[in-house]
Write a protein that holds these residues in place. Structure first.
Motif, mmCIF file in Angstrom:
data_model
loop_
_atom_site.group_PDB
_atom_site.id
_atom_site.type_symbol
_atom_site.label_atom_id
_atom_site.label_comp_id
_atom_site.label_asym_id
_atom_site.label_seq_id
_atom_site.Cartn_x
_atom_site.Cartn_y
_atom_site.Cartn_z
ATOM 1 N N PRO A 1 5.274 -16.804 8.956
ATOM 2 C CA PRO A 1 5.050 -16.103 10.224
ATOM 3 C C PRO A 1 4.717 -14.636 10.042
ATOM 4 O O PRO A 1 4.207 -13.999 10.963
ATOM 5 C CB PRO A 1 6.387 -16.281 10.963
ATOM 6 N N GLY A 2 5.014 -14.095 8.864
ATOM 7 C CA GLY A 2 4.632 -12.719 8.579
ATOM 8 C C GLY A 2 5.730 -11.718 8.872
ATOM 9 O O GLY A 2 6.565 -11.902 9.762
ATOM 10 N N ARG A 3 5.726 -10.657 8.112
ATOM 11 C CA ARG A 3 6.645 -9.532 8.292
ATOM 12 C C ARG A 3 5.928 -8.309 7.741
ATOM 13 O O ARG A 3 5.623 -8.240 6.556
ATOM 14 C CB ARG A 3 7.957 -9.762 7.552
ATOM 15 N N GLU A 4 5.647 -7.356 8.617
ATOM 16 C CA GLU A 4 4.986 -6.132 8.197
ATOM 17 C C GLU A 4 5.924 -4.950 8.372
ATOM 18 O O GLU A 4 6.676 -4.878 9.349
ATOM 19 C CB GLU A 4 3.708 -5.891 9.003
ATOM 20 N N VAL A 5 5.862 -4.027 7.413
ATOM 21 C CA VAL A 5 6.682 -2.824 7.466
ATOM 22 C C VAL A 5 5.783 -1.629 7.187
ATOM 23 O O VAL A 5 4.971 -1.652 6.255
ATOM 24 C CB VAL A 5 7.826 -2.869 6.424
ATOM 25 N N VAL A 6 5.929 -0.601 7.999
ATOM 26 C CA VAL A 6 5.152 0.624 7.829
ATOM 27 C C VAL A 6 6.116 1.798 7.725
ATOM 28 O O VAL A 6 6.990 1.968 8.589
ATOM 29 C CB VAL A 6 4.189 0.854 9.016
ATOM 30 N N ARG A 7 5.964 2.589 6.688
ATOM 31 C CA ARG A 7 6.784 3.801 6.535
ATOM 32 C C ARG A 7 5.887 5.031 6.612
ATOM 33 O O ARG A 7 4.912 5.140 5.875
ATOM 34 C CB ARG A 7 7.531 3.800 5.199
ATOM 35 N N ILE A 8 6.233 5.932 7.507
ATOM 36 C CA ILE A 8 5.570 7.227 7.601
ATOM 37 C C ILE A 8 6.643 8.292 7.391
ATOM 38 O O ILE A 8 7.498 8.498 8.255
ATOM 39 C CB ILE A 8 4.879 7.437 8.966
ATOM 40 N N GLY A 9 6.638 8.926 6.235
ATOM 41 C CA GLY A 9 7.687 9.887 5.924
ATOM 42 C C GLY A 9 9.036 9.204 5.866
ATOM 43 O O GLY A 9 9.241 8.256 5.104
ATOM 44 N N ASN A 10 9.975 9.656 6.696
ATOM 45 C CA ASN A 10 11.325 9.087 6.708
ATOM 46 C C ASN A 10 11.574 8.184 7.906
ATOM 47 O O ASN A 10 12.727 7.987 8.307
ATOM 48 C CB ASN A 10 12.364 10.215 6.683
ATOM 49 N N ASN A 11 10.513 7.622 8.456
ATOM 50 C CA ASN A 11 10.628 6.634 9.531
ATOM 51 C C ASN A 11 10.005 5.324 9.067
ATOM 52 O O ASN A 11 8.848 5.303 8.625
ATOM 53 C CB ASN A 11 9.935 7.112 10.809
ATOM 54 N N ARG B 1 0.844 -1.198 0.000
ATOM 55 C CA ARG B 1 0.000 0.000 0.000
ATOM 56 C C ARG B 1 0.878 1.246 0.000
ATOM 57 O O ARG B 1 1.951 1.252 0.607
ATOM 58 C CB ARG B 1 -0.902 0.040 1.241
ATOM 59 N N HIS B 2 0.367 2.284 -0.641
ATOM 60 C CA HIS B 2 1.063 3.576 -0.631
ATOM 61 C C HIS B 2 0.027 4.687 -0.644
ATOM 62 O O HIS B 2 -1.018 4.589 -1.293
ATOM 63 C CB HIS B 2 1.969 3.720 -1.861
ATOM 64 N N GLY B 3 0.318 5.728 0.108
ATOM 65 C CA GLY B 3 -0.595 6.866 0.140
ATOM 66 C C GLY B 3 0.147 8.148 0.461
ATOM 67 O O GLY B 3 1.279 8.128 0.951
ATOM 68 N N VAL B 4 -0.481 9.262 0.148
ATOM 69 C CA VAL B 4 0.066 10.586 0.468
ATOM 70 C C VAL B 4 -0.979 11.323 1.298
ATOM 71 O O VAL B 4 -2.129 11.485 0.867
ATOM 72 C CB VAL B 4 0.401 11.382 -0.801
ATOM 73 N N SER B 5 -0.584 11.759 2.509
ATOM 74 C CA SER B 5 -1.522 12.417 3.414
ATOM 75 C C SER B 5 -1.849 13.825 2.921
ATOM 76 O O SER B 5 -1.221 14.342 1.990
ATOM 77 C CB SER B 5 -0.928 12.491 4.820
ATOM 78 N N GLU B 6 -2.834 14.450 3.557
ATOM 79 C CA GLU B 6 -3.202 15.816 3.201
ATOM 80 C C GLU B 6 -2.038 16.777 3.432
ATOM 81 O O GLU B 6 -1.958 17.836 2.797
ATOM 82 C CB GLU B 6 -4.412 16.260 4.017
ATOM 83 N N ASP B 7 -1.114 16.400 4.324
ATOM 84 C CA ASP B 7 0.062 17.230 4.598
ATOM 85 C C ASP B 7 1.218 16.933 3.642
ATOM 86 O O ASP B 7 2.308 17.497 3.794
ATOM 87 C CB ASP B 7 0.544 17.008 6.040
ATOM 88 N N GLY B 8 0.977 16.029 2.684
ATOM 89 C CA GLY B 8 2.017 15.699 1.716
ATOM 90 C C GLY B 8 3.033 14.688 2.205
ATOM 91 O O GLY B 8 4.093 14.520 1.592
#
Length: 286
Positions: A48-58, A29-36
């Protein structure tokens, strides 16, 4: 492609296929917030699964075998070739991009592009980009004989006006704190590569002591931004094989040989001939 990858809201399913391994399905999934701010989610669907979440540069990693952690980074470490998707122009020194023709992938019109290593030292790639958005639909890695050895295949792609509701449910305050990595220590480089493929450069170097007086193990990584190649060097022992050892695991080569007084091991997604050229070119730093 790079602009589409960064600016669009989309959800895709894809499968990675490698010789000798079961296909691995992923949700992306990919998205751009209202704040860009860019938001990204990668979920390995089997095992067993592996999830990764990126918010900006974290980027936060959630894995079954270790505590969750966050790294300061603008991209996810995973199966998708981030340099190809985000900075394809940086690969022009190493590869020629050739427009081949049009096709149809997962029900969508696509433009096929072939990537060819300029000095024939690396494998090539066939890309299919969505004609409407520019997003990647299929990436095939091809060996020097033109045989497919690895594939990323998009099976479904949904481009939307707004980000997925998944991102609304993320509590950024509950994500793991960013891990502060220690500064890398500079070590004296004892060995150097006399041969480096066109467009590649040394990006890492380290030295560590092997246990039980095994002597120093020197490590060199070279990269063109798409392919990383690791070179390990250690003192050759009396039990080291006098013959070269060559093994392939999927698209990765394992090549080991004694070069003078040093045992050289090369690992990476490259032809055996390139691994041999790298190992044979090792010399002492003057």
């Amino acid at each position: 492609m790079a602009e589409a990858k960064r600016s669009l809201n989309y959800e895709a399913s894809f499968i990675i296929s490698k010789p000798g391994s079961d296909p691995q399905p992923y949700l992306w999934r990919h998205g751009v917030s209202e704040d860009g701010i860019e938001m990204e989610h990668l979920d390995q669907q089997n095992g067993p699964g592996r999830e990764v979440v990126r918010i900006g540069n974290n980027v936060s990693y959630f894995e079954s075998h270790r505590p969750a952690y966050t790294l300061a980074s603008g991209y996810i470490l995973g199966p998708l070739p981030h340099v190809l998707l985000n900075e394809p122009m940086s690969l022009l020194d190493a590869y020629e991009f050739v427009v081949v023709g049009k096709g149809r992938i997962s029900g969508r019109a696509a433009q096929q592009i072939r990537m060819v290593s300029k000095d024939k030292s690396r494998f090539g790639y066939n890309l299919w980009l969505d004609h409407k958005t520019g997003l990647p639909l299929k990436i095939n890695m091809m060996d020097i004989k033109g045989q497919k050895i690895e594939q990323i295949q998009i099976t479904t792609l949904d481009v939307t006006d707004t980000p997925s509701a998944f991102f609304e449910r993320i509590d950024t305050n509950a994500l793991p704190e960013v891990v502060q990595l220690p500064d890398s220590k500079e070590n004296k480089q004892n060995w150097q590569l006399g041969f480096v493929p066109v467009g590649m450069e040394q990006v890492k170097h380290s030295v560590r002591q092997l246990p039980e007086n095994g002597g120093p193990l020197e490590y060199i990584m070279i990269s063109d931004g798409l392919v990383d190649v690791s070179v390990y060097l250690q003192r050759a022992t009396a039990t080291a094989s006098e013959s070269d050892i060559v093994a392939r695991f999927g698209s990765d080569i394992y090549y080991s040989r004694v070069q003078g007084s040093v045992l050289v091991t090369v690992i990476g997604k490259i032809p055996a001939s390139t691994a041999n050229a790298l190992a044979s070119s090792i010399t002492l730093v003057q």
